[in-house]
Write a protein that holds these residues in place. Structure first.
Motif, mmCIF file in Angstrom:
data_model
loop_
_atom_site.group_PDB
_atom_site.id
_atom_site.type_symbol
_atom_site.label_atom_id
_atom_site.label_comp_id
_atom_site.label_asym_id
_atom_site.label_seq_id
_atom_site.Cartn_x
_atom_site.Cartn_y
_atom_site.Cartn_z
ATOM 1 N N SER A 126 0.866 -1.174 0.000
ATOM 2 C CA SER A 126 0.000 0.000 0.000
ATOM 3 C C SER A 126 0.907 1.230 0.000
ATOM 4 O O SER A 126 1.971 1.212 0.627
ATOM 5 C CB SER A 126 -0.889 0.040 1.242
ATOM 6 N N PRO A 127 0.510 2.292 -0.664
ATOM 7 C CA PRO A 127 1.343 3.501 -0.640
ATOM 8 C C PRO A 127 1.236 4.201 0.706
ATOM 9 O O PRO A 127 0.241 4.041 1.428
ATOM 10 C CB PRO A 127 0.739 4.367 -1.745
ATOM 11 N N ASP A 131 4.134 8.798 -1.101
ATOM 12 C CA ASP A 131 4.695 7.954 -2.155
ATOM 13 C C ASP A 131 4.154 8.309 -3.537
ATOM 14 O O ASP A 131 3.273 9.157 -3.693
ATOM 15 C CB ASP A 131 4.415 6.485 -1.843
ATOM 16 N N ASN A 132 4.693 7.609 -4.524
ATOM 17 C CA ASN A 132 4.186 7.687 -5.895
ATOM 18 C C ASN A 132 3.123 6.612 -6.088
ATOM 19 O O ASN A 132 3.214 5.522 -5.526
ATOM 20 C CB ASN A 132 5.301 7.461 -6.916
ATOM 21 N N VAL A 133 2.127 6.914 -6.910
ATOM 22 C CA VAL A 133 1.107 5.929 -7.256
ATOM 23 C C VAL A 133 0.890 5.931 -8.763
ATOM 24 O O VAL A 133 1.089 6.947 -9.432
ATOM 25 C CB VAL A 133 -0.235 6.209 -6.545
ATOM 26 N N ILE A 174 -2.244 -2.238 -3.851
ATOM 27 C CA ILE A 174 -2.033 -2.169 -5.289
ATOM 28 C C ILE A 174 -2.549 -3.443 -5.958
ATOM 29 O O ILE A 174 -3.036 -4.354 -5.291
ATOM 30 C CB ILE A 174 -0.539 -1.972 -5.620
ATOM 31 N N LEU A 224 -6.230 1.769 -7.980
ATOM 32 C CA LEU A 224 -4.841 1.843 -7.525
ATOM 33 C C LEU A 224 -4.083 0.668 -8.120
ATOM 34 O O LEU A 224 -4.381 -0.490 -7.815
ATOM 35 C CB LEU A 224 -4.767 1.804 -6.000
ATOM 36 N N THR A 227 2.638 1.276 -6.807
ATOM 37 C CA THR A 227 3.181 2.319 -5.944
ATOM 38 C C THR A 227 4.689 2.177 -5.855
ATOM 39 O O THR A 227 5.247 1.086 -6.113
ATOM 40 C CB THR A 227 2.570 2.259 -4.530
#
Length: 349
Positions: A126-127, A131-133, A174, A224, A227
């Motif tokens: 999980s982000p 973070d980046n997604v 994710i 999603l 990440t």
């Protein structure tokens, strides 16, 4: 993409006057009144609850699809006097099951927002909020007007987006996996899917955007997909851990209170020397090397991810070398060396 960074400092609205006759009605630019956040939250909550009472989604149809996407999700306004169609669920009714009410403090205000959880996501990760997604999404207002969307996977840094995205995405996983298609596209399997319903204070608040009035609650369908962890200043500490007070934001942490006339406050997550002592943060972290011979049945070390971070690894015929950086409090005063100006231990010397 409309999801620009919203700073946590007070909004400053300027009145612009055009060079024209005093009697000319076009002579001024309208000013948006800055409202009290708490009062606006109450209004937004009422608006969102009314939306839930008048809109339904195709719950049975969506759940019957093996690997659904947001394109399969239909949210529809209920016609006056009509009943909810069979196989659909009124959003208000979904509040008893998978439409979750969440609470968060942001900008010194107690906010409620809502998440329609459709699929948690089958991936392990999980982000964090920093973070980046990689996502697909569709944004629309309470009158169901779409203002933004991405039908193909697109990547974002969560620190540059509206606050609501930073609150919602860490609650999903994710995708479990992905498949490369022959046409150059990628299909994801068992991704996190949901809908976020945000009050204006977790969106754009008083800043009107194209298609979004000031003080408008907003809604996003989303998937999603992937990440990756951020270390914005490359100082060895993941950006989310530079949130020292644990409020889920990195825009209020500036240990040495440094300021750049052009860039503004240099917050810890973008500051390579957090305490301003002349020693880079990265060099105030202890360097550790682990050598693990898997041929001999040796196991990799389990790192405490709050204080020790892997920065490099190599595998030579089953012999794995792992290099890490570890936060140190060398004088045991509960202040880490990289945040204490009077401690200048340099592990790079």
């Amino acid at each position: 993409m409309k999801l620009r960074k919203i700073a946590l400092i007070a909004l400053c609205l300027a009145v612009c006057f055009l060079s024209c006759n005093k009697d000319d009605d076009d002579g001024t630019v309208p000013v948006v009144e800055v409202r009290d956040r708490g009062e606006q939250q109450d209004k937004d909550k009422d608006s969102l609850l009314k939306y839930f009472a008048t809109h339904y989604y195709n719950s049975s149809e969506f759940e019957a699809i093996t690997n659904p996407t947001i394109a399969d999700l239909k949210i529809t306004k209920l016609a006056d006097g009509a009943d909810v169609p069979d196989g659909s669920t009124l959003l208000e009714k979904a509040m008893e099951t998978n439409l979750e009410t969440k609470e968060v403090v942001f900008a010194d205000t107690n906010y409620e927002y809502y998440i329609l959880k459709l699929k948690q996501g089958g991936g392990v990760e999980s982000p964090t909020f920093a973070d980046n997604v990689v996502v697909k999404y569709e944004g629309f207002t309470l009158d169901d007007a779409i203002f933004d969307s991405a039908v193909s996977p697109i990547g974002f840094d969560l620190t540059t987006l509206v606050p609501g995205w930073r609150k919602v995405f860490p609650q999903f996983n994710i995708a479990e996996s992905f498949v490369e298609n022959g046409d150059g596209t990628v299909s994801f399997v068992n991704q996190g899917i949901g809908v976020m319903f945000l009050p204006s204070g977790l969106g754009y608040f008083s800043q009107a955007q194209a298609g979004i009035p000031a003080y408008a609650p907003i809604i996003f369908k989303f998937e999603l997909l992937q990440t990756s962890q951020n270390d914005h200043d490359n100082d060895g500490i993941p950006s989310y851990l530079e949130d020292i007070d644990g409020d889920g934001e990195v825009f209020d942490e500036n240990t040495d209170e440094d300021f750049d006339a052009r860039a503004g406050f240099i917050y810890n997550y973008i500051d390579s020397d957090d305490d301003g002592d002349g020693v880079l943060t990265r060099n105030e972290l202890e360097r550790i090397t682990y050598v693990v011979d898997t041929n001999q049945g040796e196991q990799e070390p389990v790192l405490d991810e709050k204080v020790e971070f892997e920065v490099e690894r190599s595998d030579n015929a089953g012999v794995i070398t792992i290099k890490t950086l570890k936060i140190v409090d060398s004088n045991n005063n509960d202040v880490d060396d990289y945040l204490e100006k009077d401690v200048t231990t340099n592990y790079n010397e």
